[in-house]
Motif scaffolding. Structure first.
Motif, PDB file in Angstrom:
ATOM      1  N   ALA A  22      -0.646   0.899 -13.128  1.00  0.00           N
ATOM      2  CA  ALA A  22       0.421   0.645 -14.100  1.00  0.00           C
ATOM      3  C   ALA A  22      -0.097   0.632 -15.540  1.00  0.00           C
ATOM      4  O   ALA A  22       0.675   0.403 -16.467  1.00  0.00           O
ATOM      5  N   GLY A  23      -1.398   0.862 -15.710  1.00  0.00           N
ATOM      6  CA  GLY A  23      -1.961   0.886 -17.052  1.00  0.00           C
ATOM      7  C   GLY A  23      -2.249  -0.489 -17.627  1.00  0.00           C
ATOM      8  O   GLY A  23      -2.455  -0.637 -18.841  1.00  0.00           O
ATOM      9  N   ARG A  24      -2.311  -1.523 -16.777  1.00  0.00           N
ATOM     10  CA  ARG A  24      -2.532  -2.901 -17.231  1.00  0.00           C
ATOM     11  C   ARG A  24      -3.975  -3.313 -16.911  1.00  0.00           C
ATOM     12  O   ARG A  24      -4.231  -4.207 -16.120  1.00  0.00           O
ATOM     13  N   ARG A  25      -4.934  -2.633 -17.540  1.00  0.00           N
ATOM     14  CA  ARG A  25      -6.350  -2.787 -17.200  1.00  0.00           C
ATOM     15  C   ARG A  25      -6.860  -4.200 -17.481  1.00  0.00           C
ATOM     16  O   ARG A  25      -7.619  -4.759 -16.680  1.00  0.00           O
ATOM     17  N   GLU A  26      -6.490  -4.788 -18.617  1.00  0.00           N
ATOM     18  CA  GLU A  26      -6.981  -6.127 -18.944  1.00  0.00           C
ATOM     19  C   GLU A  26      -6.506  -7.156 -17.933  1.00  0.00           C
ATOM     20  O   GLU A  26      -7.252  -8.064 -17.558  1.00  0.00           O
ATOM     21  N   ARG A  86      -5.630  -2.906  -8.063  1.00  0.00           N
ATOM     22  CA  ARG A  86      -5.414  -1.462  -8.061  1.00  0.00           C
ATOM     23  C   ARG A  86      -4.024  -1.101  -8.592  1.00  0.00           C
ATOM     24  O   ARG A  86      -3.852  -0.102  -9.301  1.00  0.00           O
ATOM     25  N   ALA A  87      -3.036  -1.915  -8.251  1.00  0.00           N
ATOM     26  CA  ALA A  87      -1.673  -1.658  -8.728  1.00  0.00           C
ATOM     27  C   ALA A  87      -1.587  -1.843 -10.239  1.00  0.00           C
ATOM     28  O   ALA A  87      -0.951  -1.056 -10.943  1.00  0.00           O
ATOM     29  N   GLU A  93       0.832  -1.210   0.000  1.00  0.00           N
ATOM     30  CA  GLU A  93       0.000   0.000   0.000  1.00  0.00           C
ATOM     31  C   GLU A  93       0.863   1.255   0.000  1.00  0.00           C
ATOM     32  O   GLU A  93       0.526   2.263  -0.635  1.00  0.00           O
ATOM     33  N   GLU A  94       1.973   1.206   0.702  1.00  0.00           N
ATOM     34  CA  GLU A  94       2.880   2.362   0.737  1.00  0.00           C
ATOM     35  C   GLU A  94       3.459   2.637  -0.644  1.00  0.00           C
ATOM     36  O   GLU A  94       3.515   3.787  -1.099  1.00  0.00           O
ATOM     37  N   ASP A 133       3.957   4.087  -7.679  1.00  0.00           N
ATOM     38  CA  ASP A 133       4.747   3.127  -8.461  1.00  0.00           C
ATOM     39  C   ASP A 133       3.912   1.869  -8.684  1.00  0.00           C
ATOM     40  O   ASP A 133       4.007   0.894  -7.939  1.00  0.00           O
ATOM     41  N   GLY A 134       3.070   1.883  -9.711  1.00  0.00           N
ATOM     42  CA  GLY A 134       2.164   0.780  -9.959  1.00  0.00           C
ATOM     43  C   GLY A 134       2.867  -0.522 -10.290  1.00  0.00           C
ATOM     44  O   GLY A 134       2.456  -1.593  -9.828  1.00  0.00           O
ATOM     45  N   GLU A 135       3.920  -0.468 -11.086  1.00  0.00           N
ATOM     46  CA  GLU A 135       4.624  -1.686 -11.489  1.00  0.00           C
ATOM     47  C   GLU A 135       5.241  -2.397 -10.289  1.00  0.00           C
ATOM     48  O   GLU A 135       5.093  -3.610 -10.120  1.00  0.00           O
ATOM     49  N   ARG A 136       5.930  -1.639  -9.443  1.00  0.00           N
ATOM     50  CA  ARG A 136       6.556  -2.259  -8.275  1.00  0.00           C
ATOM     51  C   ARG A 136       5.499  -2.762  -7.298  1.00  0.00           C
ATOM     52  O   ARG A 136       5.628  -3.836  -6.721  1.00  0.00           O
ATOM     53  N   ALA A 137       4.433  -1.983  -7.113  1.00  0.00           N
ATOM     54  CA  ALA A 137       3.358  -2.410  -6.212  1.00  0.00           C
ATOM     55  C   ALA A 137       2.711  -3.689  -6.724  1.00  0.00           C
ATOM     56  O   ALA A 137       2.396  -4.598  -5.943  1.00  0.00           O
TER      57      ALA A 137
END
Length: 302
Positions: free
Chosen positions: A177-181, A172-173, A138-139, A145-149
Motif C-alpha cells: 500500500a506504499g506505507r513503508r514507515e 507486506r500489505a 493472503e488472497e 489490494d494492499g489497503e484492504r489486506a
C-alpha cells in the motif's frame, strides 16, 4: 485521519461492535431510528432470524442513525431501514430488500455458503484459530489490494497478537500500500521472541527491498538516465530497484528480465539475483511470482 473527537469515538464504537466481530462472524448491520415505523416492523424479523442463525456464526448489530450520524454518512445511508451483511470489515451484501423471515434466511444461506464464517456464538472460537482469516488476507494480498489486506491483517493481529504470520502479512500489505514507515514500525514494535519467528523473514526481505524507495522526482531521473545510456547496466539496476520500491512490480521485473536477456552474467548475475530476491519477498506461492518465474525461465532457457 482528520476526524474530530466525536467522530473518532463513533469510529471506535463501530469498530468494537461491528468490525471486530465481523472478522470471524457474519454481522447483520441494521441502520434504524426510533421514529421509523418500518424499522420497528423489521426489528423482530432481524432479531428472530439472527437468533436462529447464531450457531452458524450470524450476529445482529444495530446503528441508530440519529445517534451515529457520522457512521450512517460513511455508509451513505439515504433511507431506513437499511440493512447490510458485514464480513471481514466489509459490506458483502445488501439485505435491505429482505423484509420477511424466508427472504432474509435465503440471503443468509447464500452468503454463508460462500464465506468462511466461523460457526458458533461470538467468543466461542479459539483465539488462535485464525487460519481462515490468514488465508483470506493472503488472497486479498495476492490480488494486489494492499489497503484492504492491511485492514484484514490488522484485525487478525488484534485477535491473535502472538501470531507471527499475521504480523508478517500486515507488514507486506502495508508495503504494497506504499506505507513503508508504518511497515517498519510494525517490525520494530515486535516482542523479541516473536520477532525471531521465521514467518517474519519474508516480511523483512520485502522491507529491505522497499528501503530503496525513491524520493519524489528521483524515479523520473532514473528513467532519464536509462534512456540516455540504455547500455548502462548499473543505471538499469537502479531503475529496477526504484520501480519495485515504488510499487511497480511489473516495471521492475520487465527491467530485470531485459537485463538478464542482455547479459545474464553481468555483475555475477546481479539482475537474476535481484529478481529472485523479489520473488522471496513477495512469496513463491504468489500468482504474480509464478507468472514472472515462467518469464525468467523463458529468457534463461528459451
Amino acid at each position: 485521519m482528520g476526524l474530530n473527537l466525536d467522530e473518532q469515538k463513533a469510529v471506535d464504537r463501530f469498530r468494537k461492535t461491528v468490525v471486530e466481530p465481523s472478522m470471524t462472524k457474519l454481522v447483520i448491520l441494521d441502520f434504524w431510528a426510533e421514529w421509523c415505523g418500518p424499522c420497528k416492523a423489521l426489528t423482530p424479523v432481524l432479531e428472530k432470524v439472527a437468533a436462529e442463525y447464531a450457531d452458524k456464526g450470524v450476529i445482529l448489530a444495530k446503528v441508530n442513525v440519529d445517534e451515529e450520524q457520522f457512521i450512517a454518512a460513511q455508509f451513505q445511508v439515504r433511507s431506513i431501514p437499511t440493512v447490510y451483511a458485514m464480513f471481514q470489515g466489509q459490506p458483502v451484501a445488501d439485505l435491505t430488500p429482505a423484509r420477511s423471515e424466508s427472504q432474509l434466511k435465503q440471503y443468509l444461506d447464500q452468503i454463508l455458503a460462500q464465506l468462511p464464517v466461523q460457526p458458533g456464538a461470538l467468543g466461542e472460537e479459539a483465539p488462535q484459530d485464525v487460519a481462515p482469516l490468514l488465508a483470506m488476507g493472503e488472497e486479498i494480498l495476492a490480488e494486489g489490494d494492499g489497503e484492504r489486506a492491511a485492514s484484514v491483517f490488522a484485525q487478525i493481529v488484534e485477535i491473535a497478537p502472538d501470531n507471527a504470520a499475521a504480523h508478517a502479512g500486515l507488514v507486506r500489505a502495508l508495503l504494497l500500500a506504499g506505507r513503508r514507515e508504518e511497515a517498519a514500525a510494525v517490525l520494530d514494535a515486535l516482542d523479541p521472541k516473536l520477532a525471531a519467528d521465521h514467518a517474519l523473514d519474508q516480511a523483512r526481505a520485502a522491507l529491505a527491498l522497499a528501503e530503496d524507495a525513491p524520493e519524489e522526482g528521483e524515479l523520473a531521473e532514473l528513467r532519464a538516465a536509462v534512456a540516455a545510456a540504455p547500455d548502462d547496466m548499473d543505471a538499469r539496476l537502479a531503475l529496477a530497484n526504484g520501480l519495485f520500491a515504488a510499487g511497480d512490480r511489473d516495471g521492475a521485473a520487465d527491467t530485470l528480465l531485459a537485463m538478464v536477456a542482455t547479459d545474464r552474467a553481468w555483475n555475477e548475475g546481479a539482475a537474476r539475483a535481484r529478481l529472485l530476491q523479489i520473488f522471496e519477498a513477495i512469496g513463491l506461492e504468489d500468482p504474480w511470482v509464478a507468472r514472472t518465474r515462467r518469464k525468467l525461465s523463458t529468457v534463461l532457457f528459451g
